[in-house]
Design an enzyme around this catalytic site. Structure first.
Site, short mmCIF file in Angstrom:
data_model
loop_
_atom_site.label_atom_id
_atom_site.label_comp_id
_atom_site.label_asym_id
_atom_site.label_seq_id
_atom_site.Cartn_x
_atom_site.Cartn_y
_atom_site.Cartn_z
N HIS A 1 -0.71 20.92 -23.48
CA HIS A 1 -1.88 21.09 -22.63
C HIS A 1 -2.37 22.53 -22.69
CE1 HIS A 1 -0.51 17.56 -19.88
NE2 HIS A 1 -1.10 17.14 -20.97
N TYR B 1 2.88 8.16 -15.87
CA TYR B 1 3.27 6.77 -16.08
C TYR B 1 4.75 6.61 -15.78
CZ TYR B 1 -0.97 7.13 -19.05
OH TYR B 1 -2.22 7.39 -19.54
N GLY C 1 -18.58 4.35 -28.43
CA GLY C 1 -17.58 4.92 -29.32
C GLY C 1 -16.32 4.06 -29.33
N GLN C 2 -15.43 4.37 -30.28
CA GLN C 2 -14.24 3.54 -30.43
C GLN C 2 -13.38 3.54 -29.16
OE1 GLN C 2 -11.82 4.76 -33.76
NE2 GLN C 2 -10.45 3.02 -33.50
N GLU C 3 -13.10 4.76 -28.68
CA GLU C 3 -12.29 4.89 -27.46
C GLU C 3 -13.01 4.31 -26.26
OE1 GLU C 3 -9.71 8.25 -25.85
OE2 GLU C 3 -10.95 9.19 -27.40
N LYS D 1 -29.00 4.48 -27.91
CA LYS D 1 -28.59 3.07 -27.96
C LYS D 1 -29.01 2.30 -26.71
CE LYS D 1 -25.05 3.56 -31.40
NZ LYS D 1 -23.67 3.30 -31.84
N GLU E 1 3.16 21.15 -13.61
CA GLU E 1 3.78 21.69 -14.81
C GLU E 1 3.52 23.19 -14.85
OE1 GLU E 1 1.86 19.09 -17.62
OE2 GLU E 1 0.22 20.46 -17.97
N ILE F 1 -12.23 12.03 -19.35
CA ILE F 1 -10.96 11.84 -20.07
C ILE F 1 -10.82 12.84 -21.22
CG2 ILE F 1 -9.60 10.15 -21.39
CD1 ILE F 1 -10.13 9.39 -18.41
N THR F 2 -11.93 13.26 -21.78
CA THR F 2 -11.96 14.08 -23.00
C THR F 2 -10.95 15.22 -23.00
OG1 THR F 2 -14.32 13.64 -23.05
CG2 THR F 2 -13.50 15.38 -24.54
N GLU F 3 -10.19 15.31 -24.09
CA GLU F 3 -9.25 16.41 -24.27
C GLU F 3 -9.84 17.38 -25.29
OE1 GLU F 3 -5.36 15.28 -25.65
OE2 GLU F 3 -4.67 17.36 -25.69
#
Lengths: 293, 386
Positions: free
Chosen positions: A248, A160, A18-20, A43, A210, A96-98
């Site tokens: 989130h 970050y 995939g792109q990401e 694939k 948070e 990673i998927t949101e």
């Protein structure tokens, strides 16, 4: 030393074509991560750059002896992907998927219980041991190898910011773990704190929480009872209105619980040094570290 | 995503959970027709996404058609103020007219996703009709919680625990078992994060009936529930938030005067906190996401500026994968297109930050550069103090 991942970690990427998946696989490889394969159903046999692609996680694991999987699969299929990796005996899954439905994560979390697999995420930036291995989407360049700080966080760009400030103070990181912003996730604060406590190279920990849920409170109690290393805490969301989901899925104050104030109180009661002004977090960490070493 | 009571009851009915007969109406004439079909007495209930409607005058009982029409006339179009709506209230567009029932006993029942132990948890109390948070605070012993592992699903013993805590026996306990099973299937099948029945009643003729119904649906699941996605009521939502959603921006309107645009939800919350610490109030939460483009920044600007209370804007971007020079281009382009009329403080950090700062400095725009977060906070404070 570091926690959970190091230069020997052998990574496959689910959703590599995939792109990401392509973009971040290349970024991880450029950082020095040992990406040994990828998985995209249908694939198998192809290659993404020099990385062999397989039809299933089980095949990939067998063919390239992978121990870790990085998941970039879209939300409707992400829980499937996690369970496939669990069943294939992958030791560490970084998702990673949101936007995964919470009902799917309830199933995954219960399926995971008692199994030897560790899940980090979902909805997270991943995990990085600076200088050795980056499994995720964080910018590698802001990190500094060699410790002494461990970082664990529910948020992405906020992490970050924290790492950037640490590096700006010439304070390196052993490992930074983004545990994700979803209400139901895999690895939690306590898992990471426990690992940092046991890691001789980590001398201090920054914990970024948070609003929403009660994991910061539980982690604070754990720190008070078990942690010998200094912990610096930060909580985002003091000004968040109750009942609103702040980006989130897990960041929501509901029924008076999960407030930033309650979390800060619990942290301070546990002896955690709480930073109230994000702009000064780096210098605060330097002060606390200097006092303890 | 929240849905209306009448929509929740429609889903209840489809899943075998018994609710009173009712019809949704948007005019007094509609109410007359509903009364003709349902009989008297009726309850006329405002349909807004907020609890505490009864106390705010949004629920009225009517014994005659004239009373029912009058109730509809009073409620439709009113700005209903409850403890959950804020002081401006919420405009009522529709009412649910329901056949009156006799109430022998009021109970409380809800199902939630319990993030602490990864279960679907039943919460029940014999103290129905009251604010459950108050019950929990005052008499926690009158609340029972039963966690269900979703790998197993709801079993008979779960229902027995709940029935016993509610003091139910015999046929009503049996009815509760059936109701819990149906409600659990509804909860999982519709990807709910909350289903609440307050009150769940025992009628004069010993029937369990869901007199009220509240449902919150997990927004992340809507891709597999088009029928529920279609229940979204745009009248219930802030127009700016709706517009933002169209551009894939995560925006929440707040009451302050300092607009802000940030990439990432955690950093956005922390930036709001920073504004507050600087002595100002944030006008919004806005997460433009990890892959912000010039177009997103432009739309973000427009949405922030459409709030007349905004006196200044703070842009706080931590460029990772998104490079600062690309972002700076976006800001310049967007600022030109939108026509900025308030001061904008820009704090950016991360990949290619030097190049990004140069682009901003050379743009000729009235942008205030902040070197770090503390600097940004000080500059925001200066704007707020003007």
């Amino acid at each position: 030393m570091a926690i959970f991942v190091n230069h020997q970690t052998r990574v496959i990427v689910q959703g590599i074509t995939g792109q990401e998946g392509q973009f971040h696989t290349r970024q991880c490889i450029a950082y020095g991560t040992n990406v040994v394969g990828g998985v995209t159903p249908g694939k198998g046999g192809q290659k993404m750059d020099d990385v062999p692609v397989f039809d299933s996680v089980a095949e990939a694991r067998q063919a390239v002896n992978a121990d870790t999987s990085l998941i970039f699969v879209p939300p409707p299929f992400a829980a499937d992907a996690i369970c496939e990796a669990i069943d294939a005996g992958i030791g560490l899954i970084v998702c990673i998927t949101e936007g995964i439905p919470v009902m799917d994560m309830l199933t995954v979390k219960n399926y995971l219980a008692g199994k030897p697999t560790r899940l980090i995420g979902p909805n997270c930036p991943g995990i990085i041991t600076p200088g050795a291995c980056k499994i995720g989407i964080m910018p590698g360049v802001i990190h500094r190898a060699g410790g002494p700080f461990g970082v664990v966080s529910r948020s992405g760009t906020l992490t970050y910011e924290v790492v950037h400030q640490l590096t700006g103070q010439q304070l390196g990181q052993t490992t930074c773990v983004g545990i994700g912003g979803d209400p139901v996730n895999g690895t939690g604060f306590i898992d990471c704190l426990q690992a940092f406590e046991a890691d001789p190279e980590t001398k201090a920990v920054v914990m970024v929480g948070e609003i929403g849920g009660s994991t910061e409170e539980e982690a604070s109690a754990w720190v008070a009872a078990h942690m010998s290393k200094p912990v610096i805490g930060f909580i985002a969301g003091l000004t968040a209105p109750p009942g609103r989901r702040m980006g989130h899925a897990g960041a929501i104050v509901s029924g008076g619980s999960g407030t930033a104030e309650a979390k800060i109180e619990a942290m301070e009661a546990a002896g955690i040094t709480v930073c109230r002004d994000l702009g000064t977090l780096g210098s605060l960490c330097a002060d606390v570290y200097a006092k303890h070493s | 995503m929240k849905i209306h009571e009448y929509q929740a009851k429609e889903l209840f009915r489809n899943h075998g959970v018994v609710v009173p007969d009712g019809m949704v109406c948007d005019s007094p004439d509609g109410v007359t027709a509903a009364v003709a079909s349902l009989g008297l007495p009726v309850a006329v209930k405002a349909q807004v996404h907020a609890g505490g409607r009864g106390k705010g005058g949004g629920v009225r009982l009517a014994k005659t058609e004239t009373e029912a029409r009058a109730a509809a006339q009073a409620i439709i179009g009113m700005e209903l103020v409850t403890q959950q709506t804020g002081s401006t209230g919420k405009r009522v567009h529709k009412v649910l007219v329901e056949r009156g029932v006799t109430i022998k006993q009021e109970l409380y029942l809800s199902l939630i996703v319990n993030r602490d132990d990864a279960t679907i948890t039943i919460i029940a109390s014999p103290d129905g009709g009251m604010d459950i948070e108050e019950v929990a605070a005052r008499t926690p012993e009158r609340i029972v919680k039963v966690g269900i592992n979703p790998l197993i699903g709801i079993k008979g013993y779960h229902a027995k625990q709940v029935a016993s805590a509610l003091g139910l026996t015999g046929t009503i306990a049996k009815q509760l078992g059936a109701l819990l099973g149906n409600l659990y299937r509804l909860f999982v099948g519709c990807d709910c994060s909350l289903v609440e029945i307050n009150p769940l009643i025992i009628t004069g003729d010993d029937q369990l009936l869901a007199l009220d119904a509240k449902m919150d649906i997990d927004s992340n699941s809507l891709f597999r529930h088009p029928e529920i996605a279609a229940m979204r009521d745009p009248l219930e939502e802030d127009p700016q938030e709706l517009e933002a959603a169209q551009f894939d921006l995560n925006y929440i309107k707040l009451d302050g005067s300092i607009g802000n645009m940030v990439n990432g939800a955690g950093l956005a919350m922390a930036t709001m906190d920073l504004i507050k610490q600087a002595g100002a109030e944030p006008a919004n939460f806005l997460d433009v996401g990890g892959g912000a483009t010039a177009e997103k920044v432009e739309n973000g600007f427009r949405i922030i500026l459409s709030d007349p209370h905004v006196k200044g804007i703070l842009i706080n971007i931590f460029g990772g994968i998104l490079r600062c020079d690309v972002l700076a281009q976006g800001v310049v382009q967007a600022a030109g297109a939108v026509g900025l009329n308030v001061p904008v403080v820009v704090r950016m950090e991360g990949t290619n930050v030097e190049e990004g700062r140069r682009i901003l400095a050379q743009s000729g725009l009235d942008l205030i550069n902040a070197v770090d977060l503390s600097d940004a906070a000080g500059k925001v404070a200066a704007i707020a103090g003007r």
